[in-house]
Design a protein around this motif. Sequence first.
Motif, PDB file in Angstrom:
ATOM      1  N   LEU A  96       0.822  -1.217   0.000  1.00  0.00           N
ATOM      2  CA  LEU A  96       0.000   0.000   0.000  1.00  0.00           C
ATOM      3  C   LEU A  96       0.853   1.263   0.000  1.00  0.00           C
ATOM      4  O   LEU A  96       0.349   2.355  -0.280  1.00  0.00           O
ATOM      5  CB  LEU A  96      -0.949  -0.004   1.212  1.00  0.00           C
ATOM      6  CG  LEU A  96      -2.083  -1.029   1.132  1.00  0.00           C
ATOM      7  CD1 LEU A  96      -2.810  -1.137   2.469  1.00  0.00           C
ATOM      8  CD2 LEU A  96      -3.068  -0.668   0.021  1.00  0.00           C
ATOM      9  N   ALA A  97       2.138   1.110   0.305  1.00  0.00           N
ATOM     10  CA  ALA A  97       3.038   2.271   0.270  1.00  0.00           C
ATOM     11  C   ALA A  97       3.670   2.458  -1.107  1.00  0.00           C
ATOM     12  O   ALA A  97       4.436   3.386  -1.311  1.00  0.00           O
ATOM     13  CB  ALA A  97       4.116   2.120   1.335  1.00  0.00           C
ATOM     14  N   THR A  98       3.360   1.583  -2.056  1.00  0.00           N
ATOM     15  CA  THR A  98       3.842   1.762  -3.428  1.00  0.00           C
ATOM     16  C   THR A  98       2.829   2.591  -4.213  1.00  0.00           C
ATOM     17  O   THR A  98       1.650   2.638  -3.827  1.00  0.00           O
ATOM     18  CB  THR A  98       4.023   0.402  -4.149  1.00  0.00           C
ATOM     19  OG1 THR A  98       2.734  -0.218  -4.260  1.00  0.00           O
ATOM     20  CG2 THR A  98       4.963  -0.529  -3.383  1.00  0.00           C
ATOM     21  N   PRO A  99       3.238   3.235  -5.300  1.00  0.00           N
ATOM     22  CA  PRO A  99       2.282   4.067  -6.055  1.00  0.00           C
ATOM     23  C   PRO A  99       1.103   3.253  -6.605  1.00  0.00           C
ATOM     24  O   PRO A  99      -0.013   3.762  -6.675  1.00  0.00           O
ATOM     25  CB  PRO A  99       3.134   4.620  -7.202  1.00  0.00           C
ATOM     26  CG  PRO A  99       4.551   4.511  -6.740  1.00  0.00           C
ATOM     27  CD  PRO A  99       4.612   3.330  -5.830  1.00  0.00           C
ATOM     28  N   GLN A 100       1.310   1.996  -6.965  1.00  0.00           N
ATOM     29  CA  GLN A 100       0.240   1.206  -7.585  1.00  0.00           C
ATOM     30  C   GLN A 100      -0.769   0.667  -6.563  1.00  0.00           C
ATOM     31  O   GLN A 100      -1.923   0.410  -6.891  1.00  0.00           O
ATOM     32  CB  GLN A 100       0.830   0.016  -8.365  1.00  0.00           C
ATOM     33  CG  GLN A 100       1.779   0.390  -9.485  1.00  0.00           C
ATOM     34  CD  GLN A 100       3.160   0.793  -8.965  1.00  0.00           C
ATOM     35  OE1 GLN A 100       3.550   0.433  -7.853  1.00  0.00           O
ATOM     36  NE2 GLN A 100       3.888   1.569  -9.773  1.00  0.00           N
ATOM     37  N   ARG A 101      -0.292   0.444  -5.340  1.00  0.00           N
ATOM     38  CA  ARG A 101      -1.157  -0.097  -4.266  1.00  0.00           C
ATOM     39  C   ARG A 101      -1.867  -1.389  -4.687  1.00  0.00           C
ATOM     40  O   ARG A 101      -3.060  -1.569  -4.378  1.00  0.00           O
ATOM     41  CB  ARG A 101      -2.175   0.940  -3.826  1.00  0.00           C
ATOM     42  CG  ARG A 101      -1.538   2.152  -3.176  1.00  0.00           C
ATOM     43  CD  ARG A 101      -2.588   3.144  -2.718  1.00  0.00           C
ATOM     44  NE  ARG A 101      -1.973   4.302  -2.096  1.00  0.00           N
ATOM     45  CZ  ARG A 101      -2.625   5.425  -1.792  1.00  0.00           C
ATOM     46  NH1 ARG A 101      -3.898   5.536  -2.046  1.00  0.00           N
ATOM     47  NH2 ARG A 101      -1.996   6.428  -1.222  1.00  0.00           N
ATOM     48  N   VAL A 102      -1.177  -2.225  -5.403  1.00  0.00           N
ATOM     49  CA  VAL A 102      -1.798  -3.492  -5.814  1.00  0.00           C
ATOM     50  C   VAL A 102      -1.593  -4.520  -4.704  1.00  0.00           C
ATOM     51  O   VAL A 102      -0.466  -4.804  -4.322  1.00  0.00           O
ATOM     52  CB  VAL A 102      -1.162  -4.018  -7.125  1.00  0.00           C
ATOM     53  CG1 VAL A 102      -1.726  -5.393  -7.470  1.00  0.00           C
ATOM     54  CG2 VAL A 102      -1.417  -3.028  -8.250  1.00  0.00           C
ATOM     55  N   ILE A 103      -2.700  -5.038  -4.159  1.00  0.00           N
ATOM     56  CA  ILE A 103      -2.552  -6.068  -3.130  1.00  0.00           C
ATOM     57  C   ILE A 103      -3.269  -7.339  -3.567  1.00  0.00           C
ATOM     58  O   ILE A 103      -4.250  -7.292  -4.304  1.00  0.00           O
ATOM     59  CB  ILE A 103      -3.042  -5.597  -1.749  1.00  0.00           C
ATOM     60  CG1 ILE A 103      -4.533  -5.278  -1.747  1.00  0.00           C
ATOM     61  CG2 ILE A 103      -2.248  -4.386  -1.281  1.00  0.00           C
ATOM     62  CD1 ILE A 103      -5.024  -4.863  -0.386  1.00  0.00           C
ATOM     63  N   SER A 104      -2.737  -8.449  -3.121  1.00  0.00           N
ATOM     64  CA  SER A 104      -3.318  -9.722  -3.531  1.00  0.00           C
ATOM     65  C   SER A 104      -4.573  -9.994  -2.707  1.00  0.00           C
ATOM     66  O   SER A 104      -4.587  -9.784  -1.488  1.00  0.00           O
ATOM     67  CB  SER A 104      -2.288 -10.844  -3.356  1.00  0.00           C
ATOM     68  OG  SER A 104      -2.736 -11.774  -2.414  1.00  0.00           O
ATOM     69  N   PRO A 105      -5.643 -10.453  -3.367  1.00  0.00           N
ATOM     70  CA  PRO A 105      -6.873 -10.741  -2.619  1.00  0.00           C
ATOM     71  C   PRO A 105      -6.652 -11.795  -1.533  1.00  0.00           C
ATOM     72  O   PRO A 105      -7.238 -11.704  -0.455  1.00  0.00           O
ATOM     73  CB  PRO A 105      -7.852 -11.241  -3.686  1.00  0.00           C
ATOM     74  CG  PRO A 105      -7.088 -11.384  -4.956  1.00  0.00           C
ATOM     75  CD  PRO A 105      -5.795 -10.645  -4.815  1.00  0.00           C
ATOM     76  N   THR A 106      -5.785 -12.756  -1.800  1.00  0.00           N
ATOM     77  CA  THR A 106      -5.518 -13.798  -0.790  1.00  0.00           C
ATOM     78  C   THR A 106      -4.858 -13.174   0.436  1.00  0.00           C
ATOM     79  O   THR A 106      -5.231 -13.459   1.577  1.00  0.00           O
ATOM     80  CB  THR A 106      -4.586 -14.883  -1.380  1.00  0.00           C
ATOM     81  OG1 THR A 106      -5.153 -15.323  -2.600  1.00  0.00           O
ATOM     82  CG2 THR A 106      -4.446 -16.050  -0.434  1.00  0.00           C
ATOM     83  N   LEU A 107      -3.890 -12.301   0.173  1.00  0.00           N
ATOM     84  CA  LEU A 107      -3.211 -11.639   1.287  1.00  0.00           C
ATOM     85  C   LEU A 107      -4.224 -10.862   2.119  1.00  0.00           C
ATOM     86  O   LEU A 107      -4.177 -10.874   3.351  1.00  0.00           O
ATOM     87  CB  LEU A 107      -2.150 -10.694   0.716  1.00  0.00           C
ATOM     88  CG  LEU A 107      -1.006 -10.320   1.645  1.00  0.00           C
ATOM     89  CD1 LEU A 107      -0.257 -11.553   2.116  1.00  0.00           C
ATOM     90  CD2 LEU A 107      -0.066  -9.360   0.945  1.00  0.00           C
ATOM     91  N   PHE A 108      -5.162 -10.190   1.440  1.00  0.00           N
ATOM     92  CA  PHE A 108      -6.147  -9.382   2.167  1.00  0.00           C
ATOM     93  C   PHE A 108      -7.011 -10.257   3.082  1.00  0.00           C
ATOM     94  O   PHE A 108      -7.164  -9.952   4.260  1.00  0.00           O
ATOM     95  CB  PHE A 108      -7.024  -8.600   1.187  1.00  0.00           C
ATOM     96  CG  PHE A 108      -8.146  -7.866   1.873  1.00  0.00           C
ATOM     97  CD1 PHE A 108      -7.881  -6.944   2.866  1.00  0.00           C
ATOM     98  CD2 PHE A 108      -9.472  -8.108   1.530  1.00  0.00           C
ATOM     99  CE1 PHE A 108      -8.903  -6.268   3.508  1.00  0.00           C
ATOM    100  CE2 PHE A 108     -10.503  -7.441   2.167  1.00  0.00           C
ATOM    101  CZ  PHE A 108     -10.208  -6.519   3.161  1.00  0.00           C
TER     102      PHE A 108
END
Lengths: 410, 267
Positions: free
Chosen positions: B98-110
């Motif tokens: 979330l601290a990267t510009p893209q803020r791409v997180i994996s649904p599994t991680l969430f």
Amino acid sequence: MKCEKSVMAPLVLSAYTLVSALGKGLEPTYRALRDRRSGLRPCDFEDVGIKTYIGRVDGLEDSSAGCGSTAQELEQFDCRNNRLALLGLQQDRFMQAASEARDRYGAHRVAVILGTSTSGILETEHAYHERDPQTGVLPASFTSRYRYTHNMFSLAHFVRTCLNLRGPAMVISTACSSSAKAFATASRFIETGFCDAAIVGGVDSLCLTTLYGFSSLELMSSDPCRPCDEDRDGLTLGEAAGFALLEKADRAEHSGAVALLGYGESCDGYHMSHPHPEGAGAIRAMHDALRRSGLTPGDIDYINLHGTATRANDSIEDKAVSSVFDLSTPCSSTKGWTGHTLGAAGITEAVIAAMCLTHSFVPGTLNTTRVDPNLRSYVLLENREQPVRRVLSNIFGFGGNNCSMILGTL
Amino acid sequence: MRLYVNGIGMIGPGLVGWRDHQAVLTGTSPYRETMRPEPVASILPPNERRRSSDIVRWAVHVAQEAIEQAQVNPREVATVFASSCGETDVLNRLCTALATPQRVISPTLFHHSVHNAAAGYWGIATGSQQSSTALSCYDSSLCAALLDAAAYVHIEGGLVLLVAYDLPPPLPLYATRPLREGFAAAFVLAETPGQHSLVQLDLSLSDDLSLNVTSMEEAGLETLRSTNPAARSLPLLAAIAGHRATPVCLEYLEYQRLSIRVTPCRS
């Protein structure tokens, strides 16, 4: 094997309050419900670039948890989640009610049992932006306050410090069912004598984790959520703080007082984020709540659905509800007003249920234009004036964690 | 309030399994803290095991050990999972993304980031549909869980599996909560004695702060106890391993003590 248990003694909600996107306290919440005015707005949270709506509480960016308090020890708790908690405590004379309970029972005899799913995680999200570019170290001003902001216990720690209470305390964090389960645990604590009264409820606040997380799961609508609609396409996130003072029913000051009559807790034992296809856990929670309250399905006047407006939740919840209740029992979801307040959904909808009981009305599902013809339950779309004596409220969460509550008037 | 312990699980440095290492707690075997624990958690289906975080495997490992010792069907057992900090490894990965510009997180991680991830995995592994609570009470998480489990067995009946677990957070989160070692313990608790009951526990809450909190004699174990919230269970585990009536006193938040009288059910 579980033994057959007797009906629980009702516990009165001798004070309760709610702050959500609908406003601060019971009166604006009630007005918004009656006027069918949603609290949802296009997402304007920080610099989030997701096309969605949110149920944001105004003013949390500007205040401080320590504001208005002479106690310096409260300042270390300052974060969005605890600011929202404090705003909740300050409504509807809730702090006074808690103070009176402390005088009545003693500080050691009043428990604080609250739910949250993400606590003050926004502080950690911000701190990661401010890591030292060379070493990756988090700012010292954050690490020294982690315990009071992001740690899962922070919320209960803050509230018991605010209210000067010394009884048993914990934070329950079972995703969306958190603050509903707080009622169940508190009920057992009062019945076993670990405490005489309990502050229950919960707080969850907007953060990047949940906004980007639900977006990654493709569970978030780009419009205000439309629970049970045939074209529903996902949930809308909200934030809320709600509290109730739970005591034995002999504390009820008048007939017609709102009480917790029963609760049922279960798991799906199926999947982390997808509900059991037959709603087995949900059915179990509803049956348990009915058994514990000594009521039959026909005694329930209104069902406040979990009703998140995701395709899966609403259709599976419908299967579960229509297998337990007569198809004429009025149901609705109030997520179109508040959004899904996650760990605070249990207390949000408990307070809405209390309003149905005290004001003799049932809210129709907001934002929904045509009920999904595949749903069998009787989903109300318009508000209705009618006597309401008992409400069942469903709350289901990630990890397949379910809780149903029955509230009624004494 | 009285309850019975029917099964125990334990994992930590030098404490790899209740059966093999309870003698370490009584001082009859030496404490070798360099022995590194490797949680197996074989009850997790291979896919779930691969996807799960370390902390989930620690929690599920001791839960499985306790359930097997108690010889009960896990589908008949409600659960209380207690962790001060929860899924710090998952939270670190989320906050980093979330601290990267893209803020791409994996649904599994969430969906693995929830505090009830271990409880959820246990439910998936066993198919149990019983009530499950996941809680935190900072350093007093074990005490809060003991109260929650005790109230549950008394009001609802049946059995409760209590699992307390905490791992050192990864860098840079470690600075927020510098737990030196990981530890997890599990107890199968019952309202009434059964053929597998090991000890009887008599719990009472007290606001008498002059009651001395029970510590561990062995210095390494005492360090573990005082630096990991789940390892606050060590004095209770040591008293159970001692096979004689023993009082244990645990610190509960700032202003209370949880007194536990431990009495063996059989010699």
